[in-house]
Design a protein around this motif. Structure first.
Motif, PDB file in Angstrom:
ATOM      1  N   SER A   1     -10.944   8.559  13.233  1.00  0.00           N
ATOM      2  CA  SER A   1     -11.087   7.719  12.184  1.00  0.00           C
ATOM      3  C   SER A   1     -12.823   7.923  11.877  1.00  0.00           C
ATOM      4  O   SER A   1     -13.519   8.007  12.784  1.00  0.00           O
ATOM      5  CB  SER A   1     -10.855   6.083  12.015  1.00  0.00           C
TER       6      SER A   1
ATOM      7  N   ASP B   1       0.964  -1.290  -0.034  1.00  0.00           N
ATOM      8  CA  ASP B   1      -0.132   0.083   0.081  1.00  0.00           C
ATOM      9  C   ASP B   1       0.818   0.958  -0.124  1.00  0.00           C
ATOM     10  O   ASP B   1       1.729   1.578   0.961  1.00  0.00           O
ATOM     11  CB  ASP B   1      -0.913  -0.004   1.076  1.00  0.00           C
TER      12      ASP B   1
ATOM     13  N   GLU C   1      -8.778   6.771   2.200  1.00  0.00           N
ATOM     14  CA  GLU C   1      -9.927   5.853   1.925  1.00  0.00           C
ATOM     15  C   GLU C   1      -9.239   4.284   1.389  1.00  0.00           C
ATOM     16  O   GLU C   1      -9.921   3.354   1.503  1.00  0.00           O
ATOM     17  CB  GLU C   1     -10.889   6.129   1.163  1.00  0.00           C
ATOM     18  N   LYS C   2      -8.111   4.517   0.912  1.00  0.00           N
ATOM     19  CA  LYS C   2      -7.616   3.210   0.200  1.00  0.00           C
ATOM     20  C   LYS C   2      -6.361   2.720   0.978  1.00  0.00           C
ATOM     21  O   LYS C   2      -5.783   1.741   0.596  1.00  0.00           O
ATOM     22  CB  LYS C   2      -7.002   3.869  -1.034  1.00  0.00           C
ATOM     23  N   SER C   3      -6.163   3.065   2.067  1.00  0.00           N
ATOM     24  CA  SER C   3      -4.954   2.683   2.969  1.00  0.00           C
ATOM     25  C   SER C   3      -5.558   1.975   4.249  1.00  0.00           C
ATOM     26  O   SER C   3      -6.181   2.313   4.941  1.00  0.00           O
ATOM     27  CB  SER C   3      -4.188   3.708   3.231  1.00  0.00           C
ATOM     28  N   SER C   4      -5.153   0.735   4.443  1.00  0.00           N
ATOM     29  CA  SER C   4      -5.337  -0.039   5.528  1.00  0.00           C
ATOM     30  C   SER C   4      -4.584   0.619   6.795  1.00  0.00           C
ATOM     31  O   SER C   4      -5.072   0.325   8.037  1.00  0.00           O
ATOM     32  CB  SER C   4      -4.604  -1.521   5.596  1.00  0.00           C
TER      33      SER C   4
ATOM     34  N   LEU D   1      -8.978   2.107   6.088  1.00  0.00           N
ATOM     35  CA  LEU D   1      -9.605   2.099   4.472  1.00  0.00           C
ATOM     36  C   LEU D   1     -10.882   3.137   4.784  1.00  0.00           C
ATOM     37  O   LEU D   1     -12.007   2.741   4.428  1.00  0.00           O
ATOM     38  CB  LEU D   1     -10.143   0.866   4.488  1.00  0.00           C
TER      39      LEU D   1
ATOM     40  N   SER E   1     -14.099   5.654   9.979  1.00  0.00           N
ATOM     41  CA  SER E   1     -14.791   4.337   9.599  1.00  0.00           C
ATOM     42  C   SER E   1     -15.932   3.912  10.601  1.00  0.00           C
ATOM     43  O   SER E   1     -16.223   4.396  11.662  1.00  0.00           O
ATOM     44  CB  SER E   1     -13.637   3.231   9.970  1.00  0.00           C
TER      45      SER E   1
ATOM     46  N   ASP F   1      -7.713  -6.036   4.111  1.00  0.00           N
ATOM     47  CA  ASP F   1      -7.093  -4.769   3.415  1.00  0.00           C
ATOM     48  C   ASP F   1      -7.878  -4.757   2.054  1.00  0.00           C
ATOM     49  O   ASP F   1      -8.526  -5.488   1.872  1.00  0.00           O
ATOM     50  CB  ASP F   1      -5.754  -4.597   3.088  1.00  0.00           C
ATOM     51  N   ARG F   2      -7.641  -4.036   0.978  1.00  0.00           N
ATOM     52  CA  ARG F   2      -8.327  -3.803   0.010  1.00  0.00           C
ATOM     53  C   ARG F   2      -8.094  -5.007  -1.011  1.00  0.00           C
ATOM     54  O   ARG F   2      -8.652  -5.287  -2.221  1.00  0.00           O
ATOM     55  CB  ARG F   2      -8.089  -2.567  -0.912  1.00  0.00           C
TER      56      ARG F   2
END
Length: 392
Positions: free
Chosen positions: A269, A99, A301-304, A308, A271, A346-347
């Motif tokens: 966060s 990532d 939003e794309k990072s663990s 996310l 989340s 993760d994604r």
């Protein structure tokens, strides 16, 4: 059958002799790809596992992990390395996914200069192609270091020091910085000035000296001091590695002429994870960055690392003249007892454990910063049962 002379016999047998194997020749690009892959193999043989991504990993392990990912992606690289991949590393599944937000761009640029942006794995970030070519020529003039075992512990110690913050890197500025015992990063490699000969005056009337420079890829060069100076100046990512020194950790304002060097940030966060939702008001990510906080959290939003999800900046504290990594480690040590144990996919579907998230009220973070300012923080830790800092 008549007797045959030696020449006649050799001629008769020539048709039956096995064809000589043509020695492989490689372009400069291919040589760099192979050399990079050999570094990954050495890591695997030393540690018994693949290099992994993650902020808790050594900067050099993270670089190997990025490089391995890129080698897997590029078909021409896989073809080139097919006969050299003795451990089948190109076909092994990665343990932790990459990532980009987990890789501090300041670290990668400052410590090793990175891998670049395009499809070409050999393109060094911030290095012009002409300089890259010159670097390859310099490598070609190096010799194998036959007593590298004497220097290997020094390189390991320097890498450990960079990882724990007792050493940092600075832009190269003066020729006087080149001296026996000094470490530098030039064209992506760490080098060590092992010896310096007698200083002399060259035909241009400038002082110079012959050096013995050891590189971390087990090669060495008897280059002149001005040659090393030129390489460090031409490499936009060329750096000197400082000597280990404690120094002041934190100042509450900049001294005259001192530039701001970083920011402590506290994030919350957004989340919708049940654990986050339950503890949102006291669940904070605490970190230190040498760049802007906004740039650091871009793409959260794309990072663990950021669960996310988007994040809210709830507090920042300016820091001056400090080692940001060392300061961050200190903050995490103070709040270690409150570090949250949370696993999320993760994604790519891999389970990861984000670090740097703590169940601690914001006013306690404020107190910790004040205790850093008055140098009393070393005597205090966070007690999660009492919800406050207590003397260690």
């Amino acid at each position: 059958m008549s007797d045959l002379g030696l020449d006649d016999l050799a001629a008769e047998l020539a048709d039956f002799a096995p064809a000589k194997k043509k020695q492989a020749t490689y372009t400069a690009r291919e040589e760099r790809i192979i050399a990079g892959f050999e570094d990954i193999e050495r890591f695997y043989e030393e540690h018994g596992r693949l290099p992994q991504h993650g902020e808790d990993r050594d900067i050099f392990e993270r670089l190997h992990a990025v490089r391995l990912d890129r080698l897997r992606e590029l078909e021409d690289c896989r073809t080139l390395l097919a006969g050299l991949d003795k451990h089948a590393l190109l076909d092994r599944a990665a343990v932790v996914s990459m990532d980009e937000d987990d890789l501090d761009p300041d670290d990668l640029m400052a410590e090793l200069s990175g891998l670049g942006e395009g499809d070409d794995i050999t393109t060094l970030r911030h290095v012009r192609s002409a300089e890259e070519k010159r670097a390859a020529e310099e490598v070609a003039r190096r010799d194998k270091c036959h007593d590298f075992e004497k220097f290997e512990p020094l390189f390991k110690q320097v890498k450990d020091d960079l990882a724990n913050g007792s050493r940092i890197t600075r832009p190269f500025e003066l020729k006087a910085e080149i001296r026996p015992g000094a470490f530098f990063i030039v064209f992506g490699q760490i080098c060590y000035v092992a010896e310096m000969g007698e200083v002399f005056t060259n035909p241009q009337g400038r002082t110079d000296a012959r050096l013995r420079v050891i590189f971390d890829n087990k090669t060495e060069s008897g280059m002149l001091m001005r040659s090393l100076q030129r390489q460090l100046n031409e490499d936009d990512a060329g750096r000197r590695i400082t000597d280990p020194a404690p120094g002041p950790l934190f100042a509450d304002k900049a001294d005259d002429g001192e530039a701001e060097t970083g920011t402590i940030y506290v994030l919350r966060s957004k989340s919708d994870h049940p654990v986050v939702a339950e503890h949102r008001e006291v669940m904070h990510k605490i970190g230190v960055t040498s760049g802007s906080v906004e740039a650091r959290i871009s793409g959260a939003e794309k990072s663990s690392t950021y669960l996310l999800a988007g994040v809210e900046i709830v507090a920042t504290y300016k820091v001056y003249g400090v080692n940001c990594q060392k300061l961050e480690s200190l903050m995490h040590k103070v709040f270690a007892s409150a570090q949250i144990n949370l696993s999320i996919p993760d994604r790519f579907g891999h389970m990861v454990k984000p670090r740097e998230w703590f169940l601690v009220p914001l006013h306690v973070v404020d107190e910790a910063v004040e205790r850093i300012r008055d140098r009393s923080i070393l005597d205090w830790v966070y007690d999660p049962n009492a919800g406050r800092l207590v003397e260690a």
